[in-house]
Write an enzyme that holds these catalytic residues in place. Structure first.
Site, PDB file in Angstrom:
ATOM      1  N   ASP A 203       0.857  -1.191   0.000  1.00 53.85           N
ATOM      2  CA  ASP A 203       0.000   0.000   0.000  1.00 53.85           C
ATOM      3  C   ASP A 203       0.884   1.229   0.000  1.00 53.85           C
ATOM      4  OD1 ASP A 203      -2.456  -1.331  -0.003  1.00 53.85           O
ATOM      5  OD2 ASP A 203      -2.520  -1.449   2.181  1.00 53.85           O
TER       6      ASP A 203
ATOM      7  N   ASP B 109      -6.914  -1.460  -4.812  1.00 55.55           N
ATOM      8  CA  ASP B 109      -8.012  -1.125  -3.909  1.00 55.55           C
ATOM      9  C   ASP B 109      -8.927  -0.080  -4.534  1.00 55.55           C
ATOM     10  OD1 ASP B 109      -6.816  -2.799  -2.000  1.00 55.55           O
ATOM     11  OD2 ASP B 109      -5.727  -1.132  -1.080  1.00 55.55           O
TER      12      ASP B 109
END
Length: 174
Positions: free
Chosen positions: A132, A150
């Site tokens: 991330d 995402d």
């Protein structure tokens, strides 16, 4: 009286499978961005890159699911989330196969979700965690860091909801 004759299955060209190129594009962009982050940024908060007063690039690992759900579970969650991703991708591909290619919104939504799920699945299987790096914040409150995969999954889900409202409205109009 309605026609009870069975419908002919869609050919691959007529079906939403034609939209899988978008899933491949999402997968490539997601993995390319993650490789770039891993190759050029240091890990963690001290190495963040401040972009705007509300956005940083921040390289972190997520062993859980969305918002680090079950990230401290001890490792078994990696395989659970991988199995869920495989199942969801298979189900959505089946739905794409049954959805006419002309239903663009639903097929784009399915492709975005598949591409995002495969991007994070690759991370889980290859690295044991998801990379991330997008960190949005307001003041001292930081939204959990996320990635391109995402974002694609969320956009795909939003498009499916919107498509459901459109379909519902069209049904009521007839």
């Amino acid at each position: 009286m309605t026609n009870s004759a069975p419908q002919q299955p869609l050919t691959l060209k007529q079906s939403g499978i034609r939209w899988l190129w978008l899933a491949i594009l999402v997968f490539i962009i997601d993995n390319g961005s993650k490789l770039l982050v891993m190759d050029t940024m240091g890990y963690g908060w001290p190495n963040r890159i401040e972009i705007t007063p509300f956005f940083n690039l921040l390289y972190v690992h997520n062993t859980g699911a969305a918002f680090s759900f079950l990230s401290e579970a001890g490792g078994w969650q990696r395989w659970l989330f991988a199995a869920i991703a495989f199942g969801v991708c298979g189900l959505l591909a089946l739905w794409m196969r049954r959805t006419p290619a002309t239903n663009k919104m639903a097929n784009i939504a399915y492709a975005l979700i598949i591409g995002g799920a495969l991007g994070n699945l690759f991370d889980r299987l290859y690295h044991g965690f998801v990379v991330d790096f997008l960190d949005f914040y307001y003041g001292s409150y930081h939204w959990p860091a996320f990635n391109i995969a995402d974002s694609a999954i969320c956009l795909g889900a939003a498009l499916l909801i919107l498509d459901g409202f459109r379909a519902d409205k069209a049904t009521k109009a007839h």
